[in-house]
Design an enzyme around this catalytic site. Structure first.
Site, PDB file in Angstrom:
ATOM      1  N   LEU A  28     -16.879 -34.811  26.781  1.00  0.00           N
ATOM      2  CA  LEU A  28     -16.496 -34.622  25.383  1.00  0.00           C
ATOM      3  C   LEU A  28     -17.613 -35.039  24.433  1.00  0.00           C
ATOM      4  O   LEU A  28     -17.755 -34.464  23.350  1.00  0.00           O
ATOM      5  CB  LEU A  28     -15.212 -35.383  25.081  1.00  0.00           C
ATOM      6  CG  LEU A  28     -13.941 -34.781  25.690  1.00  0.00           C
ATOM      7  CD1 LEU A  28     -12.757 -35.724  25.512  1.00  0.00           C
ATOM      8  CD2 LEU A  28     -13.632 -33.424  25.074  1.00  0.00           C
ATOM      9  N   MET A  62     -13.763 -19.565  -5.025  1.00  0.00           N
ATOM     10  CA  MET A  62     -14.750 -18.797  -5.797  1.00  0.00           C
ATOM     11  C   MET A  62     -14.533 -17.299  -5.651  1.00  0.00           C
ATOM     12  O   MET A  62     -14.819 -16.539  -6.574  1.00  0.00           O
ATOM     13  CB  MET A  62     -16.166 -19.171  -5.359  1.00  0.00           C
ATOM     14  CG  MET A  62     -16.594 -20.562  -5.796  1.00  0.00           C
ATOM     15  SD  MET A  62     -18.331 -20.878  -5.470  1.00  0.00           S
ATOM     16  CE  MET A  62     -19.123 -19.701  -6.576  1.00  0.00           C
ATOM     17  N   GLU A  72     -10.789 -32.026  20.465  1.00  0.00           N
ATOM     18  CA  GLU A  72     -11.855 -32.897  20.970  1.00  0.00           C
ATOM     19  C   GLU A  72     -11.993 -34.156  20.124  1.00  0.00           C
ATOM     20  O   GLU A  72     -13.096 -34.590  19.784  1.00  0.00           O
ATOM     21  CB  GLU A  72     -13.167 -32.123  21.093  1.00  0.00           C
ATOM     22  CG  GLU A  72     -13.027 -30.994  22.106  1.00  0.00           C
ATOM     23  CD  GLU A  72     -14.319 -30.300  22.443  1.00  0.00           C
ATOM     24  OE1 GLU A  72     -15.372 -30.961  22.364  1.00  0.00           O
ATOM     25  OE2 GLU A  72     -14.274 -29.115  22.788  1.00  0.00           O
TER      26      GLU A  72
END
Length: 392
Positions: free
Chosen positions: A247, A345, A371
């Site tokens: 990980l 925007m 994760e």
């Protein structure tokens, strides 16, 4: 089909910190994304399907285990090259990057680091080209942020192991050829096993109705008395530290990848601000829109500097797990903020598939959770700076 006009922001001239090889690797990945991913990804996301035809190309640009030594089919590149590839792929789509980083850091990495020579030669060359696709089984229905509580287990049956349990939220699961599965032995010790598609009792049902990572295949791993050959046990590391080491590598890739998503949203909003006319002038001429753009490029630049330095530390073997957690948490949160501001925007156009922003925003809602959640990474940093464990 709109052309991909993306221009990468480099406000602090960070290209000067990259080697010629870094730039060559990045530019090849960028060109491939523009050619093979951008033209099709909106369609695949809309219909919630992974574009399997890009797998070979991912292998060709080094998207699978770029840091794996050449003797095992990898490109033998450094950690900054790996990060830049992840950045460019996630600029295209987080789901495609998920396929790439799972294959690299959660399948190839543990086989390379924790496997034996026979396992490396059997699996890594095919994984590097995409001839074989893998997945990583750690998270369970009842154990996400607390993987040590896993209930998936295996028993020694003399000539094989008998594996039972289930894993959930597994990228690549529906079409993976192998799974690196983490399970407890009879003494409660966590080990990694390579489970191959076709083994009796091993199924991979697909997860449907996702609003996020729609162009990524997600599923479960179900083990019902699966007989796993003893030679499929990863012999060189056990305990929770083994999957957590994988990980670390994957989270590092995410830290770079999130920058790619943010860059794409920023570039889209910047271009739109110069083209969209309201009150007789481009909206980019208004102070509030300039504030948004200025804050976006500032945060992207800070994330670029943070992650480049982390890459240097990774190359030197000095990066800590806590440093990786900080970068993953910061950069994904930054990318989400950029995506949300960019969507505003664009007004109503920002929610359509004509632009990439809403897709990035939805994808990042998964990236901020998987994760290691945003909050878990915060506590990892807290533990590191105080020495006090808030998890117990």
């Amino acid at each position: 089909m709109k052309p991909d006009l993306f221009q990468a922001p480099d406000y602090y001239l960070l290209d000067d910190l990259l080697t010629d090889e870094h730039k060559l690797v990045r530019d090849a990945a960028r060109a491939w994304v523009k050619r093979e991913v951008s033209p099709i990804i909106e369609e695949y996301a809309q219909r919630a399907e992974f574009p399997k035809q890009i797998i070979k190309g991912l292998g060709e640009i080094g998207g699978f285990g770029p840091y794996i030594p050449e003797e095992y089919g990898g490109a033998g590149l450094d950690q900054i090259s790996y990060g830049l590839i992840m950045q460019e792929i996630e600029r295209g789509d987080s789901g495609v990057r998920s396929t790439s980083s799972v294959q690299s850091s959660l399948v190839m990495y543990p086989i390379w680091k924790y496997g034996n020579e026979e396992q490396r030669m059997k699996y890594l060359p095919k994984l590097a080209t995409g001839e074989m696709i893998g997945c990583f089984g750690l998270t369970e229905p009842d154990y996400g942020s607390n993987p040590s509580g896993m209930v998936t287990n295996f028993k020694d049956m003399d000539d094989h192991y008998l594996l039972n349990g289930a894993k959930m939220w597994i990228s690549n699961a529906p079409f993976a050829d192998i799974a690196v599965v983490w399970a407890k032995n009879e003494e409660g010790r966590i080990h990694g096993l390579i489970v191959e598609r076709g083994m009796a009792g091993f199924t991979t049902p697909e997860t449907h109705n996702k609003w996020s990572l729609r162009a990524s295949a997600t599923g479960e791993l179900i083990f019902d008395n699966v007989k796993v050959p003893k030679e499929n046990l990863l012999p060189n590391k056990s305990g929770l530290g083994a999957p957590l080491g994988c990980l670390d590598s994957a989270r590092y890739g995410i830290a770079w990848g999130a920058i790619g998503a943010a860059m794409d949203c920023y570039d889209t909003a910047l271009r739109y601000s110069k083209e969209r006319i309201q009150f007789d002038r481009p909206i980019g001429a208004f102070q509030l829109q300039q504030k948004k753009l200025a804050e976006m490029i500032t945060e992207i630049t800070k994330a670029q500097l943070l992650t480049w330095r982390l890459g240097v530390l990774r190359n030197e073997g000095r990066a800590t797990s806590a440093q990786i957690s900080m970068a993953k948490r910061n950069n994904v949160a930054m990318a989400l903020d950029v995506a949300r501001e960019a969507r505003q925007m664009l007004g109503g156009m920002g929610i359509t598939g004509e632009y990439s922003i809403m897709r990035h925003m939805m994808n990042l809602e998964s990236v901020v959770t998987y994760e290691g959640t945003h909050d878990i990474h915060l506590l990892i940093t807290g533990l590191d700076v105080t020495g006090l464990n808030a998890f117990k």
